[in-house]
Design a protein around this motif. Sequence first.
Motif, PDB file in Angstrom:
ATOM      1  N   ARG A 225      50.163  40.270  34.503  1.00 19.61           N
ATOM      2  CA  ARG A 225      50.158  40.130  35.748  1.00 19.61           C
ATOM      3  C   ARG A 225      51.089  39.278  36.287  1.00 19.61           C
ATOM      4  O   ARG A 225      51.418  39.407  37.426  1.00 19.61           O
TER       5      ARG A 225
ATOM      6  N   GLY B 255      41.180  33.660  21.776  1.00 18.56           N
ATOM      7  CA  GLY B 255      41.326  34.845  20.775  1.00 18.56           C
ATOM      8  C   GLY B 255      42.295  35.879  21.244  1.00 18.56           C
ATOM      9  O   GLY B 255      42.521  35.696  22.408  1.00 18.56           O
ATOM     10  N   THR B 256      42.614  36.930  20.386  1.00 15.18           N
ATOM     11  CA  THR B 256      43.354  37.731  20.617  1.00 15.18           C
ATOM     12  C   THR B 256      42.904  38.627  21.897  1.00 15.18           C
ATOM     13  O   THR B 256      43.504  39.051  22.763  1.00 15.18           O
ATOM     14  N   SER B 257      41.708  38.883  22.066  1.00  9.94           N
ATOM     15  CA  SER B 257      41.143  39.757  22.935  1.00  9.94           C
ATOM     16  C   SER B 257      41.350  38.945  24.192  1.00  9.94           C
ATOM     17  O   SER B 257      41.379  39.671  25.301  1.00  9.94           O
ATOM     18  N   GLU B 258      41.038  37.688  24.316  1.00  7.55           N
ATOM     19  CA  GLU B 258      41.502  36.837  25.511  1.00  7.55           C
ATOM     20  C   GLU B 258      42.860  36.843  25.991  1.00  7.55           C
ATOM     21  O   GLU B 258      43.087  36.868  27.080  1.00  7.55           O
TER      22      GLU B 258
ATOM     23  N   GLU C  93      44.976  39.076  25.535  1.00  5.92           N
ATOM     24  CA  GLU C  93      45.153  40.502  26.406  1.00  5.92           C
ATOM     25  C   GLU C  93      44.359  40.421  27.742  1.00  5.92           C
ATOM     26  O   GLU C  93      45.068  40.833  28.868  1.00  5.92           O
ATOM     27  N   HIS C  94      43.336  39.716  27.734  1.00  7.02           N
ATOM     28  CA  HIS C  94      42.679  39.692  29.173  1.00  7.02           C
ATOM     29  C   HIS C  94      43.586  38.884  30.086  1.00  7.02           C
ATOM     30  O   HIS C  94      43.532  39.130  31.116  1.00  7.02           O
TER      31      HIS C  94
ATOM     32  N   ALA D   5      46.336  40.755  31.194  1.00  8.82           N
ATOM     33  CA  ALA D   5      46.319  41.593  32.265  1.00  8.82           C
ATOM     34  C   ALA D   5      45.701  41.264  33.697  1.00  8.82           C
ATOM     35  O   ALA D   5      45.872  41.851  34.649  1.00  8.82           O
ATOM     36  N   THR D   6      44.881  40.011  33.627  1.00  6.03           N
ATOM     37  CA  THR D   6      44.273  39.598  34.743  1.00  6.03           C
ATOM     38  C   THR D   6      44.519  38.215  35.182  1.00  6.03           C
ATOM     39  O   THR D   6      44.265  37.794  36.376  1.00  6.03           O
ATOM     40  N   GLN D   7      45.314  37.560  34.309  1.00  6.13           N
ATOM     41  CA  GLN D   7      45.832  36.051  34.700  1.00  6.13           C
ATOM     42  C   GLN D   7      44.596  35.101  34.729  1.00  6.13           C
ATOM     43  O   GLN D   7      44.368  34.395  35.389  1.00  6.13           O
ATOM     44  N   CYS D   8      43.464  35.691  34.494  1.00  4.81           N
ATOM     45  CA  CYS D   8      42.196  34.906  34.427  1.00  4.81           C
ATOM     46  C   CYS D   8      41.468  34.952  32.951  1.00  4.81           C
ATOM     47  O   CYS D   8      41.769  35.862  32.293  1.00  4.81           O
TER      48      CYS D   8
ATOM     49  N   VAL E 217      37.992  34.650  31.030  1.00  2.00           N
ATOM     50  CA  VAL E 217      36.281  34.784  31.372  1.00  2.00           C
ATOM     51  C   VAL E 217      35.803  33.465  30.712  1.00  2.00           C
ATOM     52  O   VAL E 217      35.973  33.165  29.601  1.00  2.00           O
TER      53      VAL E 217
END
Lengths: 214, 465
Positions: free
Chosen positions: B53, B149-152, B154-155, B158-161, B163
Amino acid sequence: MKNSNLYSGEYVCLDKANVDTDQIIPKQFLKSISKSGLGPYLFDSWRFNDEGYLGKKVSERVKNSEFVLNLDQYQGSNALIARENFGCGSSREHAVWALKDFGINVVIAPSFGDIFFNNCFKNGLLAIKLNTKEVNQIFEQQINNSQKQIEIDLINQNIQIPNLESIKFEIDDFRKTCLLEGLDDIGFSLKYENQITDYENKLKTSRPWILNDK
Amino acid sequence: MSPKTLYDKIWDDHFVTNRDDGSSLIYIDRHLVHEVTSPQAFDGLRENNLNPRQINTILATPDHNVPTTNRSKDVNGIKDPISKLQVVTLNDNCDEFGINQFKLNDERQGIVHVIGPEQGITLPGMTIVCGDSHTSTHGAFGSLAMGIGTSEVEHVLATQCLVSQKQKNMMIEIEGVLQKGVTAKDVTMFIIGKIGTAGGTGHVIEYCGEAIRNLSMEGRMTLCNMAIEAGARAGMVAPDEKTFNYVENRPFSPKGEELKKAVDYWKDLATDSDALFDSKYLFSAEEILPQVTWGTSPEMVTHVEDVIPQVEKDNKNLLDALSYMGLEPGTKIKDIELDQIFIGSCTNSRIEDLRAASEILNGNKISKKIKRAIVVPGSGLVKKQAESEGLDEIFKSAGFEWRDAGCSMCLGMNPDQLKEFERCASTSNRNFEGRQGFKGRTHLVSPIMAAAASLKGKFIDVRDI
Ligand code: SF4
């Protein structure tokens, strides 16, 4: 990754505290550029006496016959019970990928490393925190009574083990939903794209150095 | 308005929205990327047709797998084909998505946590993430810096945020003045010995007090680097004049009017005097002595004048640790004989670390008992600076090998490893089983303690030199 509400199967107790992610999956396996295929190397330096590398066949390995996951009676276990601070240390999500690939879909411990705990739920691995007394009871059932049956009801948040009173557990709503519905986390966040854009627009005046072209 | 901590203020300023599952989206200002935890994240973007992003917030570099010798051949100098593939994959991904990367042969390449601050990418009041637990290092600038982590990864791409959920506030205050020979590394190891490796779980730690204010920026980075070893996802030190001076004139830091505006903003970030913490610890600087770990967890630590503690018969954890380390209760720390010395890692590979270690070595030779001693600067620029000061010559004439920048023997994903049962005095941050090599044995120490140990082949109290 959608999970059913009920997890049932067999558990195995790993009597160690502070199991770090370097132990769950040693560094040489982090060279993989894929998420799959890490199960054979789970706890590699505890399960095997020889040094492993990516691609080494299990049939060529020297098994450590004393390590609990290698004992005949625990083959096929899908729940792992451990002591406090499980998954501390490195952020490597490979630790969760390896557990899942090995067939473990529940981990229970008195406490977890924060990053590991997050990583679990992103991959549909249920991580449950119980108090030390409850974890001790589960250990004792295995050690003294050879018990290994376990059933977990995620919606009602309880664990059933024969001869033990059912154990209630806490779980954040968003983690529970994430497991049950198998949410696409990024898709879910992108529903808030307008809010993100608004934030970015304000950022241009409040902290202009953040998004500058470099 | 109710009083706030530094962490509260950064959280509030980065809060984007609550998701309707009860978690929050926190805006991320800087994202550092390395080759190990990113390939699967980029695959995820491709699968879902997503793009990063905010491309300008990202910096990538290879550090974990890179060789520390023979770098002229670029990626072709990486012997292990699987390591090489990982570094090449980072190159490909950065090229494909247009991400700024300091490649292997760029003199600015180095350990992510060393180059962020060096380049002025790390600034006070920011949120900073990286797929690496020692991202906590950047908290030294008064930023909220977290390993993910790796999922984060990616997150965030993609979102610059991120969770997130708000963590608790912990204050650790060190009052008084540190003894000579006691460094930030000893402070951070001492704290872990006191609160344990799970002591900070669920918390963000703010370090404060006279001894912390007196630390240099590099010392504060060493301190915060090991906040993760205390179980906290982030550690931080409030920004002050030292911080502002450090970030000024770095390649990526704001300049002119923008810098003034930034400094005004940063000055308001310090914790309000009556802010509430969920937990507080107070230690006195005078009680901190040079630290040495003796076990397989950073909390298994004591000071150099001590002995390995007695262990109760049913304490499986400590017994396992001692058996792995090949040590007996009651053994003096100063009697432990060493095979290797490693000076490097994101904890202790910056210029001040190298200066301090070389001062101990100047004019001396390492013990014949030491099989190998290596120095691995944290970045190509640290290496260059050290060479311009002649530090490389001091290290080399003492008997150390002078290497190129990378993580190296901190975790040995490259060829720099311990052999079975070899024992190492290491300036890194983790003494986990097998961390530095299969069945290798690690003792964590400060750079000056490592240098001192190299002279005798055993630990010595650096205060005696
Ligand atoms: S130097 Fe060590 S701790 Fe730091 S990023 Fe590299 S591997 Fe991780």
